[in-house]
Design an enzyme around this catalytic site. Structure first.
Site, PDB file in Angstrom:
ATOM      1  N   ASP A  70     -44.935 -24.380  -5.688  1.00 37.05           N
ATOM      2  CA  ASP A  70     -46.315 -24.430  -6.157  1.00 37.05           C
ATOM      3  C   ASP A  70     -46.319 -25.002  -7.565  1.00 37.05           C
ATOM      4  O   ASP A  70     -45.299 -25.019  -8.255  1.00 37.05           O
ATOM      5  CB  ASP A  70     -46.984 -23.054  -6.107  1.00 37.05           C
ATOM      6  CG  ASP A  70     -46.029 -21.918  -6.472  1.00 37.05           C
ATOM      7  OD1 ASP A  70     -45.011 -22.176  -7.138  1.00 37.05           O
ATOM      8  OD2 ASP A  70     -46.298 -20.770  -6.086  1.00 37.05           O
ATOM      9  N   GLU A 129     -52.699 -20.294  -6.477  1.00 43.11           N
ATOM     10  CA  GLU A 129     -53.328 -19.102  -7.030  1.00 43.11           C
ATOM     11  C   GLU A 129     -54.784 -18.914  -6.618  1.00 43.11           C
ATOM     12  O   GLU A 129     -55.258 -17.782  -6.578  1.00 43.11           O
ATOM     13  CB  GLU A 129     -53.262 -19.149  -8.572  1.00 43.11           C
ATOM     14  CG  GLU A 129     -51.857 -19.109  -9.150  1.00 43.11           C
ATOM     15  CD  GLU A 129     -51.224 -17.731  -9.089  1.00 43.11           C
ATOM     16  OE1 GLU A 129     -51.883 -16.788  -8.616  1.00 43.11           O
ATOM     17  OE2 GLU A 129     -50.057 -17.606  -9.507  1.00 43.11           O
TER      18      GLU A 129
END
Length: 377
Positions: A70, A129
């Protein structure tokens, strides 16, 4: 080429960006990737919004091995006091994604030295997120014919030491689901409650009744969490609230349990609203935050590989109730996620969270050995 992992990590640490806004991050990664892949005719590359996919064509491929990182940061004001702290006000890499990205670049660099037998995909995924970027990419067809046959990834863990790798052969992270319930009654003067319909009281009954879900509907062996952390109703002391809004989260280790709890939350909210004669709006948003369920056979293989290394302290760990959108990709492709120890006293999402950078060289070296093994398997 030999990468300066510390410099890369510190460069990335200074430019954290919120999901789907990782423009500087993407530009930095693309520059590093271009340097690494120059002259490598077995490499292709694609971008998807702020994400990047790097595909290594194998010399005699039997499958495609994927590695995912990520790339987004968090809306947190950094308090580390580091010389290389965030230059983006109100933004911080407080979840270690700068470590994740740097590790991925180091692994990519290793796999570029010699064309692998199997295909390899390196995914630099945005919006872990906030928007479940893995799900967005999958649903938008970003992978195309590059979708891996096996997917791997890691997450840093502050309370584990450098050299620790931890995972298990089942669920590593919980699935999460946002819950927003709004009761709509009738406002009025506090002195005339019979002329109003108090949404605050209805919401209070709802909060009390949802406590029975875990204690009476959930199998105690499986477990689950239903937490409401926000309750807003009314404007002052002598006015009956017309609306009341409660905001919370569901955490479960299986998708089946998540669906059961979501069903019960809805039933209770509708039942309470009906008993008070008022309307209710219910928002249940899970999106791509499914449980991170490791493939048992692949996890067993990975654990055996790391357990055989004298440099790795392998830990067979319990699941955590934190969420991770890699769960969505693992619902589509078999794979494994694991923890990487970074030995810092501050928890993930803490404004003082600062990983031990010694974890970088360890991760690239040891995980690189595993990926080379998978590339030739």
């Amino acid at each position: 080429m030999t990468l300066d992992l510390i410099k890369i990590r510190r460069d990335l640490h200074q430019i954290p960006e919120i999901g789907l806004e990782e423009f500087k991050t993407q530009a930095y990664l693309l520059e590093r990737i271009a340097e690494m892949t120059e002259g490598k005719d077995f490499v292709e590359q694609r971008t998807w919004r702020t994400g990047i996919l790097v595909f290594l064509h194998g010399s005699a491929p039997e499958k495609t091995i994927g590695w995912r990182t990520d790339i987004d940061g968090l809306p947190i004001v950094e308090e580390t006091g580091l010389d290389f702290k965030s230059i983006h006000e109100g933004r911080m890499h407080a979840c270690g994604h700068d470590i994740h990205m740097t590790t991925a670049l180091g692994l990519l660099d290793q796999m570029l030295q010699v064309q692998p037998k199997n295909n390899m995909l390196f995914l630099f995924q945005p919006a872990e997120e906030n928007e479940a970027g893995g799900m967005l990419m999958y649903e938008d067809g970003a992978f195309g014919d590059w979708l891996p046959d096996e997917f791997y990834g890691l997450h840093v863990r502050p309370d584990f030491k450098v050299g620790d790798i931890a995972t298990n052969t089942n669920t590593l992270f919980a699935g999460t689901c946002e819950v927003l319930v709004t009761f709509k009654g009738k406002g009025g003067h506090a002195a005339f409650p019979h002329e109003a319909n108090d949404a605050l009281v209805a919401a209070s009954y709802f909060i009390t009744q949802v406590q029975t879900i875990v204690s009476r509907n959930v199998d105690p062996i499986q477990g689950g969490v239903v937490t409401f952390g926000s309750f807003h109703a009314g404007t002052t002391n002598n006015v009956i609230a017309e609306t009341a809004e409660v905001y919370g989260t569901i955490r479960t280790l299986t998708q089946e349990m998540s669906l059961l709890i979501q069903k019960r939350v809805r039933q209770i909210a509708e039942g309470v609203a009906a008993s008070f004669g008022m309307e209710v709006d219910i928002m249940l948003k899970q999106g791509g935050y499914l449980p991170v369920e490791n493939n048992p056979a692949l996890a067993k293989e990975l654990m055996a590989f790391f357990d055989a290394s004298p440099m790795v302290n392998l830990i067979d760990c319990l699941p955590a109730m934190t969420g991770e959108d890699f769960g969505y990709l693992l619902s589509k492709v078999p794979g494994v996620m694991f923890w990487l120890g970074i030995d810092t006293p501050y928890a993930l999402h803490h404004p003082k969270m600062s990983p031990n950078e010694e974890a970088l060289a360890f991760a690239v070296s040891e995980i690189g050995k595993f990926l080379k093994y998978k590339a030739e398997d």
